[in-house]
Scaffold this motif. Sequence first.
Motif, PDB file in Angstrom:
ATOM      1  N   MET A   1       0.848  -1.196   0.000  1.00 17.77           N
ATOM      2  CA  MET A   1       0.000   0.000   0.000  1.00 17.77           C
ATOM      3  C   MET A   1       0.879   1.240   0.000  1.00 17.77           C
ATOM      4  O   MET A   1       1.785   1.360   0.830  1.00 17.77           O
ATOM      5  N   PRO A   2       0.696   2.172  -0.930  1.00 18.91           N
ATOM      6  CA  PRO A   2       1.570   3.346  -1.010  1.00 18.91           C
ATOM      7  C   PRO A   2       1.402   4.251   0.195  1.00 18.91           C
ATOM      8  O   PRO A   2       0.316   4.409   0.739  1.00 18.91           O
ATOM      9  N   THR A   3       2.504   4.826   0.636  1.00 15.04           N
ATOM     10  CA  THR A   3       2.456   5.756   1.762  1.00 15.04           C
ATOM     11  C   THR A   3       3.268   6.989   1.423  1.00 15.04           C
ATOM     12  O   THR A   3       4.168   6.972   0.593  1.00 15.04           O
ATOM     13  N   ASP A   4       2.973   8.093   2.060  1.00 15.10           N
ATOM     14  CA  ASP A   4       3.799   9.287   1.936  1.00 15.10           C
ATOM     15  C   ASP A   4       3.657  10.085   3.213  1.00 15.10           C
ATOM     16  O   ASP A   4       3.017   9.642   4.157  1.00 15.10           O
ATOM     17  N   ALA A   5       4.244  11.274   3.249  1.00 17.27           N
ATOM     18  CA  ALA A   5       4.314  12.043   4.485  1.00 17.27           C
ATOM     19  C   ALA A   5       2.955  12.481   4.982  1.00 17.27           C
ATOM     20  O   ALA A   5       2.821  12.830   6.146  1.00 17.27           O
ATOM     21  N   VAL A   6       1.945  12.524   4.112  1.00 15.92           N
ATOM     22  CA  VAL A   6       0.642  13.016   4.554  1.00 15.92           C
ATOM     23  C   VAL A   6      -0.409  11.911   4.583  1.00 15.92           C
ATOM     24  O   VAL A   6      -1.583  12.189   4.732  1.00 15.92           O
ATOM     25  N   THR A   7       0.012  10.673   4.425  1.00 17.55           N
ATOM     26  CA  THR A   7      -0.938   9.567   4.431  1.00 17.55           C
ATOM     27  C   THR A   7      -1.061   8.978   5.836  1.00 17.55           C
ATOM     28  O   THR A   7      -0.059   8.758   6.510  1.00 17.55           O
ATOM     29  N   THR A   8      -2.281   8.752   6.262  1.00 20.28           N
ATOM     30  CA  THR A   8      -2.529   8.047   7.521  1.00 20.28           C
ATOM     31  C   THR A   8      -2.828   6.589   7.202  1.00 20.28           C
ATOM     32  O   THR A   8      -3.761   6.297   6.458  1.00 20.28           O
ATOM     33  N   GLU A   9      -2.010   5.699   7.721  1.00 17.80           N
ATOM     34  CA  GLU A   9      -2.210   4.264   7.546  1.00 17.80           C
ATOM     35  C   GLU A   9      -2.931   3.695   8.767  1.00 17.80           C
ATOM     36  O   GLU A   9      -2.616   4.050   9.909  1.00 17.80           O
ATOM     37  N   PHE A  10      -3.869   2.804   8.527  1.00 16.54           N
ATOM     38  CA  PHE A  10      -4.561   2.083   9.597  1.00 16.54           C
ATOM     39  C   PHE A  10      -4.022   0.656   9.639  1.00 16.54           C
ATOM     40  O   PHE A  10      -4.029  -0.043   8.618  1.00 16.54           O
ATOM     41  N   PHE A  11      -3.561   0.237  10.820  1.00 17.76           N
ATOM     42  CA  PHE A  11      -3.026  -1.105  10.990  1.00 17.76           C
ATOM     43  C   PHE A  11      -4.022  -1.952  11.787  1.00 17.76           C
ATOM     44  O   PHE A  11      -4.614  -1.493  12.761  1.00 17.76           O
ATOM     45  N   ASP A  12      -4.178  -3.195  11.357  1.00 19.81           N
ATOM     46  CA  ASP A  12      -5.091  -4.106  12.038  1.00 19.81           C
ATOM     47  C   ASP A  12      -4.732  -5.519  11.588  1.00 19.81           C
ATOM     48  O   ASP A  12      -3.837  -5.727  10.774  1.00 19.81           O
ATOM     49  N   THR A  13      -5.452  -6.505  12.127  1.00 25.31           N
ATOM     50  CA  THR A  13      -5.307  -7.864  11.630  1.00 25.31           C
ATOM     51  C   THR A  13      -6.144  -8.014  10.362  1.00 25.31           C
ATOM     52  O   THR A  13      -6.996  -7.155  10.061  1.00 25.31           O
ATOM     53  N   THR A  14      -5.935  -9.102   9.647  1.00 24.23           N
ATOM     54  CA  THR A  14      -6.718  -9.333   8.430  1.00 24.23           C
ATOM     55  C   THR A  14      -8.208  -9.333   8.723  1.00 24.23           C
ATOM     56  O   THR A  14      -9.024  -8.835   7.945  1.00 24.23           O
ATOM     57  N   GLY A  15      -8.578  -9.891   9.871  1.00 22.13           N
ATOM     58  CA  GLY A  15      -9.994  -9.956  10.244  1.00 22.13           C
ATOM     59  C   GLY A  15     -10.492  -8.743  11.003  1.00 22.13           C
ATOM     60  O   GLY A  15     -11.610  -8.756  11.535  1.00 22.13           O
ATOM     61  N   LEU A  16      -9.669  -7.674  11.084  1.00 26.30           N
ATOM     62  CA  LEU A  16     -10.051  -6.415  11.765  1.00 26.30           C
ATOM     63  C   LEU A  16     -10.417  -6.638  13.225  1.00 26.30           C
ATOM     64  O   LEU A  16     -11.389  -6.087  13.749  1.00 26.30           O
ATOM     65  N   ARG A  17      -9.618  -7.426  13.919  1.00 27.60           N
ATOM     66  CA  ARG A  17      -9.883  -7.691  15.335  1.00 27.60           C
ATOM     67  C   ARG A  17      -9.874  -6.406  16.167  1.00 27.60           C
ATOM     68  O   ARG A  17     -10.681  -6.243  17.079  1.00 27.60           O
ATOM     69  N   LEU A  18      -8.945  -5.512  15.879  1.00 26.41           N
ATOM     70  CA  LEU A  18      -8.859  -4.274  16.661  1.00 26.41           C
ATOM     71  C   LEU A  18     -10.114  -3.431  16.497  1.00 26.41           C
ATOM     72  O   LEU A  18     -10.726  -2.988  17.475  1.00 26.41           O
ATOM     73  N   LEU A  19     -10.481  -3.184  15.262  1.00 31.22           N
ATOM     74  CA  LEU A  19     -11.616  -2.307  14.990  1.00 31.22           C
ATOM     75  C   LEU A  19     -12.903  -2.882  15.576  1.00 31.22           C
ATOM     76  O   LEU A  19     -13.740  -2.138  16.110  1.00 31.22           O
ATOM     77  N   LYS A  20     -13.070  -4.182  15.507  1.00 33.79           N
ATOM     78  CA  LYS A  20     -14.279  -4.810  16.041  1.00 33.79           C
ATOM     79  C   LYS A  20     -14.369  -4.696  17.556  1.00 33.79           C
ATOM     80  O   LYS A  20     -15.447  -4.812  18.131  1.00 33.79           O
ATOM     81  N   GLN A  21     -13.216  -4.455  18.205  1.00 35.88           N
ATOM     82  CA  GLN A  21     -13.217  -4.316  19.663  1.00 35.88           C
ATOM     83  C   GLN A  21     -13.048  -2.864  20.112  1.00 35.88           C
ATOM     84  O   GLN A  21     -12.830  -2.606  21.293  1.00 35.88           O
ATOM     85  N   GLY A  22     -13.159  -1.930  19.165  1.00 30.39           N
ATOM     86  CA  GLY A  22     -13.140  -0.527  19.544  1.00 30.39           C
ATOM     87  C   GLY A  22     -11.771   0.120  19.583  1.00 30.39           C
ATOM     88  O   GLY A  22     -11.564   1.095  20.309  1.00 30.39           O
ATOM     89  N   PHE A  23     -10.819  -0.389  18.783  1.00 31.65           N
ATOM     90  CA  PHE A  23      -9.480   0.198  18.714  1.00 31.65           C
ATOM     91  C   PHE A  23      -9.136   0.524  17.258  1.00 31.65           C
ATOM     92  O   PHE A  23      -9.541  -0.197  16.344  1.00 31.65           O
ATOM     93  N   ALA A  24      -8.374   1.585  17.069  1.00 33.67           N
ATOM     94  CA  ALA A  24      -7.811   1.890  15.756  1.00 33.67           C
ATOM     95  C   ALA A  24      -6.362   2.287  15.971  1.00 33.67           C
ATOM     96  O   ALA A  24      -6.058   3.145  16.816  1.00 33.67           O
ATOM     97  N   LEU A  25      -5.460   1.656  15.241  1.00 35.08           N
ATOM     98  CA  LEU A  25      -4.035   1.927  15.349  1.00 35.08           C
ATOM     99  C   LEU A  25      -3.580   2.583  14.042  1.00 35.08           C
ATOM    100  O   LEU A  25      -3.756   2.005  12.966  1.00 35.08           O
TER     101      LEU A  25
END
Length: 391
Positions: A1-25
Motif C-alpha cells: 500500500m503506497p504511503t507518503d508524508a501526509v498519508t494516515t495508515e490504519f493497521f489491524d489484523t486481516t480480520g479487523l480484530r482491533l476495529l471490532k473491539q473498539g481500537f484503531a491503530l
Amino acid sequence: MPTDAVTTEFFDTTGLRLLKQGFALTRRSGEWWLHTQRRCVLLPYGARETGAAARLVLAPARGVELEPVAATATEPSENAGLTVAKRILADRLTRPERVTDGSARDALLVTLHEMLGRIAEADVDVRLGERAAAGRLRVAVRRVRGLLGVAAPALGGRLGAGIRRELGWLAGELAPVHEAEVLVPRLRQRLAALPEEFAREPAQARVTRYFADCGRARAAAALGSRRYLQVLNAIDVLEVVLAETPRTRWPKAARRPAATVLPGMAASWTRKTTQELRRAGRDRGLSEARHAVEKLRCLVDSGCRAGIGTRGVEVPLGTVGELLDEQRVAMTAHRHLRALRTQAADAGEDYAVFDALLRAEIAAIDQYSARAAEAWQAARSALSPLCTDGT
C-alpha cells in the motif's frame, strides 16, 4: 500500500480484530497513534517499530500479525480515528447479526462478550502504564472467571472449567502489582496523617524500598506469555462454540428463557452470599464472600440485558462489593505492615510508626465489615424483583 508524508495508515489484523473491539491503530508522518472509544494516545514508537505497536494491542489482536488495512490522505482528528476507520472499512465490517431468542445462554453470552472487551481495554492500559490499570485488568479477569462459574449450567459447564483455572492463574500473576498500586498511596497517606512525633521519613523510605520490586516483571511476563494468549483464544473459541452449537444440543438450563433461569440463579446466589458474609471476618472467609458478590453481580448484569427487573440493584450491590474490596485491602495492608515492622525492628529502626499504622488498619477492617453488612441488607431488598421474576 503506497504511503507518503501526509498519508494516515490504519493497521489491524486481516480480520479487523482491533476495529471490532473498539481500537484503531494509525501511523502518520512517522508517528503511531492509538484511538479508543475514550481517547487518542500518541505512542512513543518510531515509524518502523511495528512490533512495539503490535505488543501494545496484543490482547485485542490476540497476537495475530498486524498489517496496513487502509489509508487516507485526510488526517483524523484526535476523537475521530475510530469513526474514520469504520467508514473506510465499512464493507469489511459488515456481518450478519446473530439472532437471539431470549434464552439464558444468549443473555449470558452477551455479558461474557462485554466482559472480554473490558479485559482488552484494561490490558492496553497496563501496557501504556496507566495508573491502577493492573487492578482493573485483574477485576475484569475475575469477573469473567466468576461468570463462567456461576453460569456453568448454561455456559458450557466442563468446557469452561479449564478456562476458569487459567484465569485464576492470571489473576494470581497480577495480584502483587495490583497490591502495590493500591497500598503504596494508601500507606503514604496514612503516614502523612500521623503526628509529628512519629519517625515518618524513615518509614516512608522503607515502604518505598519494600514495594520497589512489586511484581511488575512477573505481571509483564504473564501478559506477554503464550499461556495468556492461549486462554484468551480459548474464551473466543468457547464463545463461538456456545453460540453455534445447535439449540437442540444445549443443556435444558441454556434453552429456557433468561427471565425464568436467571432469577433462580440469582436467588440461589443471594442465599449463598448471605451465608458467606456471615462467615466473613479477618480470615479467608472474606475471599469467599467477595467471590459470591462478584458472581451475583454477573447475574444482575445479565438480567439487566435480558430485561428482568433489576432497577436499583446495581448501586447497592456495587457498594457491597466495594466495601468488601476495601476490607480486603485493609487486611492486605495489615499483612505487609507486619513484615515492614519486623524489617524495621531487625534494622534497629523506630518501629512505633508501623504499630500505629497497624492499629489504623485493624480499625478499618472492622469498620468496612460493619458497613458491608449494612449495605447487604439494602442490596437484598433491591434484589427481590430479580429473584422472583419468572418464578
